[in-house]
Design a protein around this motif. Structure first.
Motif, PDB file in Angstrom:
ATOM      1  N   THR A 181       0.859  -1.106  -0.080  1.00 25.23           N
ATOM      2  CA  THR A 181       0.141   0.014  -0.180  1.00 25.23           C
ATOM      3  C   THR A 181       0.955   1.126  -0.065  1.00 25.23           C
ATOM      4  OG1 THR A 181      -0.110  -0.226   2.572  1.00 25.23           O
ATOM      5  CG2 THR A 181      -1.883  -1.173   1.159  1.00 25.23           C
ATOM      6  N   SER A 182       2.177   1.155   0.748  1.00 21.03           N
ATOM      7  CA  SER A 182       2.815   2.476   0.739  1.00 21.03           C
ATOM      8  C   SER A 182       3.540   2.520  -0.564  1.00 21.03           C
ATOM      9  CB  SER A 182       4.122   2.056   1.730  1.00 21.03           C
ATOM     10  OG  SER A 182       3.404   2.065   2.917  1.00 21.03           O
ATOM     11  N   THR A 186       3.107   5.758  -3.215  1.00 21.01           N
ATOM     12  CA  THR A 186       4.111   6.658  -4.028  1.00 21.01           C
ATOM     13  C   THR A 186       3.856   6.830  -5.307  1.00 21.01           C
ATOM     14  OG1 THR A 186       5.910   5.653  -2.732  1.00 21.01           O
ATOM     15  CG2 THR A 186       6.769   6.380  -4.718  1.00 21.01           C
ATOM     16  N   SER A 210       2.077   2.512   8.597  1.00 19.03           N
ATOM     17  CA  SER A 210       2.290   2.405   7.117  1.00 19.03           C
ATOM     18  C   SER A 210       1.306   3.604   6.599  1.00 19.03           C
ATOM     19  CB  SER A 210       1.881   0.850   6.455  1.00 19.03           C
ATOM     20  OG  SER A 210       0.564   0.629   6.833  1.00 19.03           O
ATOM     21  N   PHE A 211       0.405   3.443   5.905  1.00 16.33           N
ATOM     22  CA  PHE A 211      -0.481   4.275   5.139  1.00 16.33           C
ATOM     23  C   PHE A 211      -1.052   5.283   6.063  1.00 16.33           C
ATOM     24  CE2 PHE A 211      -3.088   0.574   5.149  1.00 16.33           C
ATOM     25  CZ  PHE A 211      -4.337   0.862   5.638  1.00 16.33           C
ATOM     26  N   LEU A 214       0.818   8.599   6.143  1.00 14.10           N
ATOM     27  CA  LEU A 214       1.549   9.116   4.991  1.00 14.10           C
ATOM     28  C   LEU A 214       0.740   9.977   4.150  1.00 14.10           C
ATOM     29  CD1 LEU A 214       3.155   5.565   3.719  1.00 14.10           C
ATOM     30  CD2 LEU A 214       4.337   7.623   5.079  1.00 14.10           C
TER      31      LEU A 214
END
Length: 280
Positions: A181-182, A186, A210-211, A214
């Motif tokens: 997912t990260s 991007t 993680s997401f 972000l």
């Protein structure tokens, strides 16, 4: 003693004949106030006096965000398998089936495309009712596909996090979703499209790692529990007493981890402002 005992028969309704108040008619707030559930629903499941945000599911968030409650649900039929044949106190496949019956969903995230205040938007929303909103391979795949759909439609992507973290029953398969997912986020950034991360109660574990953190802009609901590990684990790790409420959205805002906190009743209006900001 007659003050404390009823001597006459027939003036007390037998317990077996008493009728309980029907479920779902009243709601008791954290402070003990009793309000009509219809009032709570009309107030988007926020208590009018306290401003306490009751947990809600993806359908309720979609109805709040999308214009006229109209949206296209994406990858609705994806469902988890049992790659490790995990068996503990209850078989994983049984937990999946129980989650489906409880939530009406096939896994712990729902994704949709629609318009909010006239702007195209893709939203992925986690449901805590499905195995604690934990992230397995299907959750990660649906989020990745939703991001790809936003890239295709050239529109912003919004993630509504509500999770206990990675799904232990899928072990490494679950942890891989953090990277997947990260990486897809991007690609969203490289396409010049905004990512709005909305953290709700609770957002913990591998989701926070993680997401969830972000976003091009990170926002949260009032009073949400946000953190990686529990307070006891953190305290044992750092070896110090921790400030009261250090894992609340208000504490995170004060220390620079969030851009702002938004009341659910103002969410759609704030979303429009954020999207216009990115457009400009």
């Amino acid at each position: 003693m007659s003050w404390f005992k009823r001597k006459l028969k027939g003036i007390v309704t037998p317990t077996k004949e008493k009728k309980e108040t029907p479920d779902g008619l009243w709601y008791k707030t954290p402070k003990g106030d009793i309000i009509d559930t219809k009032v709570l629903e009309e107030n988007l499941y926020v208590t009018p006096e306290e401003g306490y945000h009751e947990r809600i599911g993806s359908k309720e968030y979609f109805d709040i965000i999308f214009d006229d409650h109209k949206y296209k649900e994406l990858d609705k039929n994806l469902s988890s398998a049992d790659p490790l044949e995990f068996e503990d106190t209850k078989k994983y496949v049984d937990r999946i089936e129980a989650g489906k019956k409880k939530t009406g969903l096939n896994d712990a995230v729902a994704t949709a495309f629609g318009k909010t205040s006239g702007h195209d938007l893709v939203v992925a929303c986690m449901d805590f009712g499905f195995i604690g909103g934990s992230m397995g391979s299907v959750v990660g795949e649906k989020i990745a596909r939703a991001i790809q759909y936003a890239i295709k439609k050239k529109c912003p992507f919004m993630m509504i996090s509500k999770s206990g973290g990675a799904r232990m029953m899928e072990a490494g398969f679950s942890l891989m979703q953090m990277a997947k997912t990260s990486a897809r986020l991007t690609q969203l950034s490289e396409a010049g499209l905004p990512y709005i991360s909305f953290l709700t109660d609770p957002t913990t574990g591998g989701i926070t790692a993680s997401f969830a953190m972000l976003g091009d802009i990170n926002i949260a609901e009032p009073g949400a529990l946000i953190g990686f590990a529990g307070p006891r684990v953190v305290k044992d790790t750092v070896g110090k007493d921790l400030p009261e409420g250090f894992q609340t959205s208000e504490f995170l805002l004060e220390h620079g981890f969030l851009d702002f906190i938004v009341d659910r009743r103002e969410l759609k209006e704030k979303l429009e402002q954020v999207i216009r900001l990115f457009e400009n």
